[in-house]
Design a protein around this motif. Structure first.
Motif, PDB file in Angstrom:
ATOM      1  N   ARG B  48      11.978 -56.120-118.062  1.00 53.16           N
ATOM      2  CA  ARG B  48      11.423 -57.023-119.387  1.00 53.16           C
ATOM      3  C   ARG B  48      10.981 -55.974-120.441  1.00 53.16           C
ATOM      4  O   ARG B  48      11.460 -56.279-121.854  1.00 53.16           O
ATOM      5  N   ASP B  51      14.180 -54.399-122.036  1.00 52.98           N
ATOM      6  CA  ASP B  51      14.812 -55.476-122.822  1.00 52.98           C
ATOM      7  C   ASP B  51      14.037 -55.725-124.227  1.00 52.98           C
ATOM      8  O   ASP B  51      14.697 -55.746-125.143  1.00 52.98           O
ATOM      9  N   ILE B 121      17.896 -60.182-117.936  1.00 51.71           N
ATOM     10  CA  ILE B 121      17.127 -58.767-118.219  1.00 51.71           C
ATOM     11  C   ILE B 121      17.978 -57.688-117.132  1.00 51.71           C
ATOM     12  O   ILE B 121      17.436 -56.712-117.090  1.00 51.71           O
ATOM     13  N   ASP B 135      14.645 -63.581-116.539  1.00 52.57           N
ATOM     14  CA  ASP B 135      13.147 -63.735-116.754  1.00 52.57           C
ATOM     15  C   ASP B 135      12.405 -64.504-116.520  1.00 52.57           C
ATOM     16  O   ASP B 135      11.087 -64.978-117.134  1.00 52.57           O
TER      17      ASP B 135
END
Lengths: 172, 279
Positions: B48, B51, B121, B135
């Motif tokens: 995450r 990302d 992700i 996510d």
């Protein structure tokens, strides 16, 4: 009777290899997310060969191959055990043969990475035949994709070996 | 010598363990589900974070550099919105009529439940599998078996849900099969994953007529996906084998460029309850 307390550096020595293994699996997932070409790479497999050739400890090779395989299976939804089985065998074989072969030769490395890619596919195929024949009919990897994957793994592996040698030269 | 034998013994035990996990996938999933959950929970924050960082860099480009065609694009979008609003007004009466009829005949809603938006992700790294990591997980209400869609069409289903992330099996995964029907003729078939983001229509009765360009939607008969979700369009007709027709299908959702997806939290399916499936 008090046990001797290991020095601070020794107590955390497992963090580096654990972080490396997590990093390898994460790098594979993240790079594939942004660059589809990375679907043809298998960085955990490349690391198995690299680790086997450079460390040559068979016990550690079992642990590394097994951990990488389980991480790969867990993260990407494959049946648990599939990659664990294949990567353990490949890492163990690399560690076993690493002490007998001249692994500093680039030909040896290229051949090993090439063979490891095909062995990985074959081991998963054999495990599939033995355990889940119903899934076998849908096995999608074509010979062309194998060759491309093997070529990509060779490139990644040679970069990794090259980086190690350069670091060793600088340290010397 | 003793050390050598111990190493071989460890190797044998480890391989036997992996083999047993692979051999009994259902039991393995049930017992070893915590392993997947643990790994996903550890790795999700990193994925995450990457990302967010990549989106930040991309945002600078999109917000400041790539705005040269914004005025022209804005005008085109305004025209499209006007057309869609007219289309929506026409469709609204049809929807209300369908709702009245459904209530009259006491039929359940084919797609009941809430939608949860999620970001992609991670993506499966190997050639032989087609999965994504998103996510959202059990803390957001997702469960194993939840359908995953985009506004264009069906993407796949959740095969493992950790606390803050989930693994989604794409419809192009070789282990995926979706019961479908042709939108117009209601001819039934199966859309099977072929890997590499390709899907194929299979098990269509030889008497069933269809052609290139026909649209496929989920039929809901598999007890996994709700009825009526767009799956794809027939792109090429294939051979007839064992009295069954085949065809190549272009997926409705662009499976190679998924950024955000929607997850159906509770998937109620006409003709059978959606049950969580093991991989």
């Amino acid at each position: 009777m008090n046990r001797p307390v290991p020095p601070r550096a020794d107590r955390w020595r497992f963090l580096k290899p654990a972080g490396t293994l997590l990093g390898v699996v994460l790098a594979q997932g993240i790079l594939t997310r942004y660059f589809q070409l990375f679907a043809y790479f298998d960085l955990p497999l490349v690391y198995c060969v690299y680790h086997g050739f450079t460390r040559a400890s068979r016990g550690a090779a079992i642990a590394v191959g097994s951990t990488l395989g389980v991480l790969q299976d867990s993260l990407y939804g494959t049946a648990l055990g599939t990659n664990g089985f294949a990567k353990t065998v490949i890492c163990f074989v690399a560690a076993s043969t690493g002490s007998r072969l001249d692994v500093d030769q680039w030909v040896t490395r290229v051949l090993a990475l090439w063979l490891a890619t095909f062995s990985d596919v074959m081991l998963k195929f054999i495990l599939g035949v033995a355990t889940r024949p119903d899934v076998l009919s849908s096995y999608p990897v074509t010979p062309g994709a194998w060759v491309l994957s093997a070529a990509c793994n060779v490139v990644a592996g040679m970069i990794l070996f090259g980086y190690r040698e350069r670091s060793a030269d600088e340290a010397a | 010598m003793q050390n050598n034998r111990a190493t071989w013994m460890i190797l044998f035990v480890v391989l036997l363990g992996h083999g047993m996990l692979a051999a009994v996938p259902t039991a393995g999933t049930a017992r070893a589900g915590w392993v997947r959950t643990l790994v996903l929970d550890i790795l999700t924050p990193v994925e995450r974070g990457v990302d967010v960082a990549v989106r930040g860099v991309g945002g600078v480009w999109n917000d400041y550099v790539a705005l040269l065609d914004a005025r022209r694009e804005n005008e085109a979008l305004r025209e499209e919105i006007a057309e869609l609003q007219m289309q929506m007004a026409r469709d609204r009466s049809a929807v209300q009529e369908a709702r009245r009829l459904r209530e009259f005949y006491d039929l359940p809603d084919p797609i009941a439940g809430d939608l949860v938006a999620a970001r992609v992700i991670g993506r499966d790294a190997t050639m032989s599998r087609e999965t994504l990591t998103i996510d959202k997980g059990t803390t957001h209400g997702l469960e194993v078996g939840a359908s995953v869609v985009t506004p264009s069409g069906l993407v796949g289903r959740v095969i493992h849900a950790a606390h803050w992330s989930s693994t989604v099996q794409l419809i192009s995964d070789p282990d995926s099969a979706v019961a479908v029907a042709l939108d117009e003729s209601r001819v039934q078939g199966i859309v099977a994953g072929q890997g590499n983001r390709a899907v194929r229509l299979e098990h269509v009765d030889a008497t069933g007529e269809f052609d290139v360009g026909d649209r496929l939607v989920t039929s809901g008969t598999d007890g996994i996906y709700p009825r009526g979700l767009p799956v794809g369009v027939v792109s090429a007709l294939g051979p007839v084998e064992n009295m069954m027709q085949m065809a190549r299908v272009r997926p409705a959702a662009d499976l190679g460029r998924l950024e955000e997806v929607l997850c159906l939290v509770v998937s109620a399916v006409i003709g059978g309850a959606a049950e969580p499936l093991s991989d």
